[in-house]
Design an enzyme around this catalytic site. Structure first.
Site, PDB file in Angstrom:
ATOM      1  N   PRO A 128       0.808  -1.224   0.000  1.00  0.00           N
ATOM      2  CA  PRO A 128       0.000   0.000   0.000  1.00  0.00           C
ATOM      3  C   PRO A 128       0.839   1.271   0.000  1.00  0.00           C
ATOM      4  CG  PRO A 128      -0.974  -1.606   1.480  1.00  0.00           C
ATOM      5  CD  PRO A 128       0.334  -2.191   1.018  1.00  0.00           C
ATOM      6  N   GLU A 367       4.219  -2.873 -14.004  1.00  0.00           N
ATOM      7  CA  GLU A 367       5.583  -3.128 -14.515  1.00  0.00           C
ATOM      8  C   GLU A 367       6.342  -1.820 -14.766  1.00  0.00           C
ATOM      9  OE1 GLU A 367       7.275  -5.820 -14.643  1.00  0.00           O
ATOM     10  OE2 GLU A 367       5.641  -7.125 -14.029  1.00  0.00           O
TER      11      GLU A 367
END
Length: 387
Positions: A128, A367
């Site tokens: 998070p 990514e």
């Protein structure tokens, strides 16, 4: 440099495309509508993929995979990218290359079952509070005798709900550097069912319906020392060595999705009539097609060149970043223009365009965000000057 495809590459492209069209396309509508993959269907298609030689194509032959060179693998990924992501990832899976970095015992326990289609893996890095800044991760692993005790939370972990194990990256210490303290990271195998390891439902995602994400919680989760992947404190090194081409994989699937949207657009422009003629005769449409074709060609050349350089050990971080950035931003443009060419029909679920448009959005985030890619590229340009 040879730009033409070899006979083997042409065969792989044709075989993969036929498999995608015949085995995956028929199930897309249901997955998109329900956001759910029936595991009986997954197993059925998975066995067909194994029989066709399409499963685990990214894994070296010595470990039971197809052993494709990187450009050929990217051509294969492009064809898979035409279909719903959940279907092609789950049914025609590519075990993480990082599994090859394991010891012989680890490869027997984790890699071989994945190559055989008996298990699925997942990677747990993001937290998070630690997305692009993975050095900021707070999840930790501390040594206790011969074991390691893991604590913390990971989120946005793809397909963790079906994975039989995760490769969890945890902070295991710090080192002093000229730029201040830097966290040391270690990778661990954590099996599903290990006490203290829990998989929670993740978030609903507008992109890639059916391809789930999860929240992983580690609460005094104890794993033995033999579950360390690579060396202690060397998690990033093993990731950089074995996950180097994943950004190209993302770019390659974008190529396939863009091509599917483009083909629909060309056919629509050639057959849809307004004001007494095909809309493709209007420059407002035909010029869009020209720009789409040009951007697609540029992205494909960059992806394949980066793959070629990767196999030669010559690909730089900037090469990989440029290819991923170009392909993902190209897809966003092509998907948007495809809908514009189709007008209102482009947003209807009867065509795959609205799905491709939705799915395109995440490609510029995972990514490595587009901003991270630009940072990598600009850094490579300025560093030789000491900037």
């Amino acid at each position: 440099m040879e730009f033409g495809l070899t006979q083997e590459q042409e065969m792989i492209v044709e075989t993969t495309r036929a498999f995608v069209e015949n085995e995956l396309y028929p199930h897309e509508a249901k997955v998109e509508r329900t956001g759910h993959l029936d595991m009986d269907l997954v197993r059925e298609i998975q066995q067909k993929a194994i029989a066709a030689g399409l499963y685990a194509a990214n894994i070296p032959e010595e470990f039971g995979g197809a052993g494709l060179d990187t450009p050929t693998w990217l051509l294969y990924e492009k064809e898979l990218g035409r279909a719903n992501y959940a279907l092609h990832w789950t049914c025609v899976a590519r075990p993480s290359n990082i599994l090859c970095a394991g010891t012989a015992e680890q490869r027997t326990r984790y890699l071989e079952p994945c190559v055989a289609g008996e298990k699925w893996d997942c990677l747990a890095m993001t937290e998070p509070g630690a997305g692009s800044d993975l050095r900021g991760m707070k999840a930790t692993a501390k040594q206790d005798g011969t074991d390691w005790v893991l604590n913390g939370t990971k989120h946005f972990i793809s397909h963790a709900d079906i994975a039989d194990f995760t490769i969890a990256f945890m902070a295991t210490g710090e080192e002093d550097t000229p730029r201040g303290p830097k966290k040391l990271i270690t990778a661990f195998f954590v099996d599903k069912g290990t006490p203290g390891y829990a998989v929670r439902d993740g978030y609903r995602n507008v992109s890639h319906r059916g391809y789930t994400n999860a929240v992983l919680e580690f609460d005094n989760c104890r794993v033995p020392a033999e579950n360390v992947l690579g060396e202690v404190h060397k998690g990033f090194e093993v990731a950089n060595t074995w996950l180097g081409a994943t950004r190209l994989q993302v770019g390659a699937t974008c190529l396939g999705r863009a091509d599917r949207a483009f083909q629909h657009s060309v056919e629509w422009a050639a057959t849809r009539e307004q004001f007494g003629q095909p809309i493709g005769k209007f420059q407002g449409v035909s010029f869009k097609l020209a720009d789409m074709a040009m951007e697609m060609k540029a992205a494909e050349l960059m992806i394949l060149e980066a793959g070629w350089k990767f196999d030669r050990g010559e690909a730089s971080d900037a090469d990989m970043a440029m290819a991923k950035l170009k392909a993902t931003e190209m897809l966003a443009m092509v998907a948007d223009e495809a809908i514009q060419i189709h007008g209102g029909m482009g947003l209807m679920a009867e065509l795959p365009l609205e799905r491709i448009w939705r799915d395109a959005r995440i490609e510029r985030i995972w990514e490595g965000t587009s901003e991270i890619q630009r940072h990598i590229i600009s850094r490579s340009l300025l560093r030789p000057f000491g900037a």
